[in-house]
Design a protein around this motif. Structure first.
Motif, PDB file in Angstrom:
ATOM      1  N   THR A 111      31.766  65.105  70.885  1.00 46.11           N
ATOM      2  CA  THR A 111      30.960  63.902  70.697  1.00 46.11           C
ATOM      3  C   THR A 111      31.709  62.658  71.163  1.00 46.11           C
ATOM      4  OG1 THR A 111      31.768  63.394  68.453  1.00 46.11           O
ATOM      5  CG2 THR A 111      29.934  64.974  68.654  1.00 46.11           C
ATOM      6  N   ASP A 112      30.931  61.633  71.492  1.00 40.65           N
ATOM      7  CA  ASP A 112      31.532  60.368  71.910  1.00 40.65           C
ATOM      8  C   ASP A 112      32.383  59.776  70.789  1.00 40.65           C
ATOM      9  OD1 ASP A 112      30.313  60.581  74.358  1.00 40.65           O
ATOM     10  OD2 ASP A 112      28.739  59.102  73.942  1.00 40.65           O
ATOM     11  N   ALA A 113      31.902  59.877  69.554  1.00 41.34           N
ATOM     12  CA  ALA A 113      32.643  59.301  68.427  1.00 41.34           C
ATOM     13  C   ALA A 113      34.006  59.962  68.272  1.00 41.34           C
ATOM     14  CB  ALA A 113      31.834  59.445  67.147  1.00 41.34           C
ATOM     15  N   GLU A 114      34.058  61.275  68.468  1.00 40.27           N
ATOM     16  CA  GLU A 114      35.336  61.985  68.338  1.00 40.27           C
ATOM     17  C   GLU A 114      36.272  61.640  69.498  1.00 40.27           C
ATOM     18  OE1 GLU A 114      34.552  66.208  66.254  1.00 40.27           O
ATOM     19  OE2 GLU A 114      33.182  65.776  67.905  1.00 40.27           O
ATOM     20  N   LEU A 115      35.716  61.489  70.696  1.00 41.57           N
ATOM     21  CA  LEU A 115      36.531  61.067  71.839  1.00 41.57           C
ATOM     22  C   LEU A 115      37.102  59.676  71.597  1.00 41.57           C
ATOM     23  CD1 LEU A 115      34.288  62.317  74.773  1.00 41.57           C
ATOM     24  CD2 LEU A 115      36.632  63.067  74.342  1.00 41.57           C
ATOM     25  N   ASP A 116      36.265  58.768  71.082  1.00 45.44           N
ATOM     26  CA  ASP A 116      36.722  57.401  70.817  1.00 45.44           C
ATOM     27  C   ASP A 116      37.842  57.395  69.785  1.00 45.44           C
ATOM     28  OD1 ASP A 116      34.750  56.624  72.578  1.00 45.44           O
ATOM     29  OD2 ASP A 116      33.380  55.884  71.026  1.00 45.44           O
ATOM     30  N   ARG A 121      36.954  55.411  79.248  1.00 45.88           N
ATOM     31  CA  ARG A 121      37.990  55.979  78.380  1.00 45.88           C
ATOM     32  C   ARG A 121      37.657  57.431  78.036  1.00 45.88           C
ATOM     33  NH1 ARG A 121      38.964  50.990  74.050  1.00 45.88           N
ATOM     34  NH2 ARG A 121      40.354  49.742  75.387  1.00 45.88           N
ATOM     35  N   ARG A 122      36.399  57.676  77.708  1.00 46.51           N
ATOM     36  CA  ARG A 122      35.977  59.045  77.387  1.00 46.51           C
ATOM     37  C   ARG A 122      36.141  59.966  78.588  1.00 46.51           C
ATOM     38  NH1 ARG A 122      30.537  56.366  75.056  1.00 46.51           N
ATOM     39  NH2 ARG A 122      31.429  55.483  73.136  1.00 46.51           N
ATOM     40  N   ILE A 126      29.528  53.049  84.781  1.00 44.02           N
ATOM     41  CA  ILE A 126      29.753  53.392  83.379  1.00 44.02           C
ATOM     42  C   ILE A 126      30.363  52.191  82.671  1.00 44.02           C
ATOM     43  CG2 ILE A 126      30.029  55.884  83.767  1.00 44.02           C
ATOM     44  CD1 ILE A 126      33.047  55.493  83.732  1.00 44.02           C
ATOM     45  N   GLN A 178      34.063  51.633  77.676  1.00 43.65           N
ATOM     46  CA  GLN A 178      34.307  52.695  76.704  1.00 43.65           C
ATOM     47  C   GLN A 178      34.035  54.072  77.309  1.00 43.65           C
ATOM     48  OE1 GLN A 178      35.726  51.899  73.897  1.00 43.65           O
ATOM     49  NE2 GLN A 178      35.890  53.984  73.126  1.00 43.65           N
ATOM     50  N   GLU A 179      33.037  54.159  78.161  1.00 39.34           N
ATOM     51  CA  GLU A 179      32.727  55.441  78.798  1.00 39.34           C
ATOM     52  C   GLU A 179      33.829  55.887  79.750  1.00 39.34           C
ATOM     53  OE1 GLU A 179      27.828  55.189  78.668  1.00 39.34           O
ATOM     54  OE2 GLU A 179      28.935  54.355  80.369  1.00 39.34           O
ATOM     55  N   ARG A 206      38.203  63.526  78.987  1.00 37.41           N
ATOM     56  CA  ARG A 206      37.562  64.778  79.406  1.00 37.41           C
ATOM     57  C   ARG A 206      38.312  65.422  80.568  1.00 37.41           C
ATOM     58  NH1 ARG A 206      32.631  61.542  78.782  1.00 37.41           N
ATOM     59  NH2 ARG A 206      31.600  62.133  76.811  1.00 37.41           N
TER      60      ARG A 206
END
Length: 215
Positions: A82-87, A64-65, A58, A61-62, A69
């Motif tokens: 969403t990824d954007a919200e996690l970021d 971090r997500r 991964i 950035q992944e 989670r």
């Protein structure tokens, strides 16, 4: 010796201290109550997910997500879909983490001794290129480092033999003329020795300092 290679996190830079401060400060902002168990779980999750980044499974950035989670359910906090919200959510942690970046007190003195010895100075780190360079700048050590090699820049992670050999190549020195110093016995010492470097274990718990190892 003609060169010395340092690990970064928990060798020159106090990652554990900065991350502990960050997670303790961030949990209340998420509506949780900070406990020692939650802090410990953050590091367990970090180690587990970060290993997937080091294995190139991964992206940085992944990972971090993935940490969010796994961690947010422990707080009873909803996991953004969403990824954007996690970021966006992770920036709260990063704010506290970056605000507490600190070099160990012996870091700059050790690099200055190495420089006075006439040695080239490298950093070899299992991390992202952008963040690790930013750390060195923030903690005031970048001016003393000649070469920085990262998981991202090399395409492989310690303990792969080529990480040490290619860092030596970047420094313009042979492995036999190079010393490696770090806090992780396997990654910074045993694997480095296996490809011909001299290597020393930075065991702070035993009272060993960086200046002890370069003097």
């Amino acid at each position: 010796m003609k060169a010395v290679i340092f690990d970064l996190d928990n060798t020159l830079f106090d990652h554990t201290g900065s991350a502990t401060y960050a997670i303790r400060s961030w949990i209340p902002e998420l509506g949780g109550t900070t406990t020692d168990e939650l802090v410990a779980q953050w590091f367990v999750i970090e180690d587990r997910v970060y290993s997937r980044f080091l294995a190139r499974e991964i992206t940085h950035q992944e990972q971090r997500r993935g940490r969010l989670r796994d961690f947010l359910p422990l707080l009873g906090h909803p996991v953004p879909p969403t990824d954007a919200e996690l970021d966006e959510l992770f920036t709260g942690y990063l704010h506290h983490y970056r605000s507490s970046w600190t070099a160990y007190p012996d870091a700059r003195p050790a690099l200055e001794v190495a420089r006075s010895n006439g040695w080239r100075i490298g950093v070899l780190t299992n991390g992202s290129t952008k963040q690790q360079h930013a750390k060195l700048q923030a903690i005031g050590l970048a001016d003393l480092v000649d070469v920085v090699c990262t998981t991202e820049s090399l395409g492989v992670s310690k303990p792969a033999p080529e990480t040490y050999l290619r860092t030596c190549e970047a420094l313009g020195v042979d492995p036999v003329d190079t010393m490696m110093i770090g806090d992780n016995l396997e990654l910074d010492v045993l694997a480095a020795r296996a490809v011909g470097l001299t290597a020393h274990h930075l065991d702070r718990a035993a009272g060993i300092t960086l200046t002890d190892l370069v003097s």
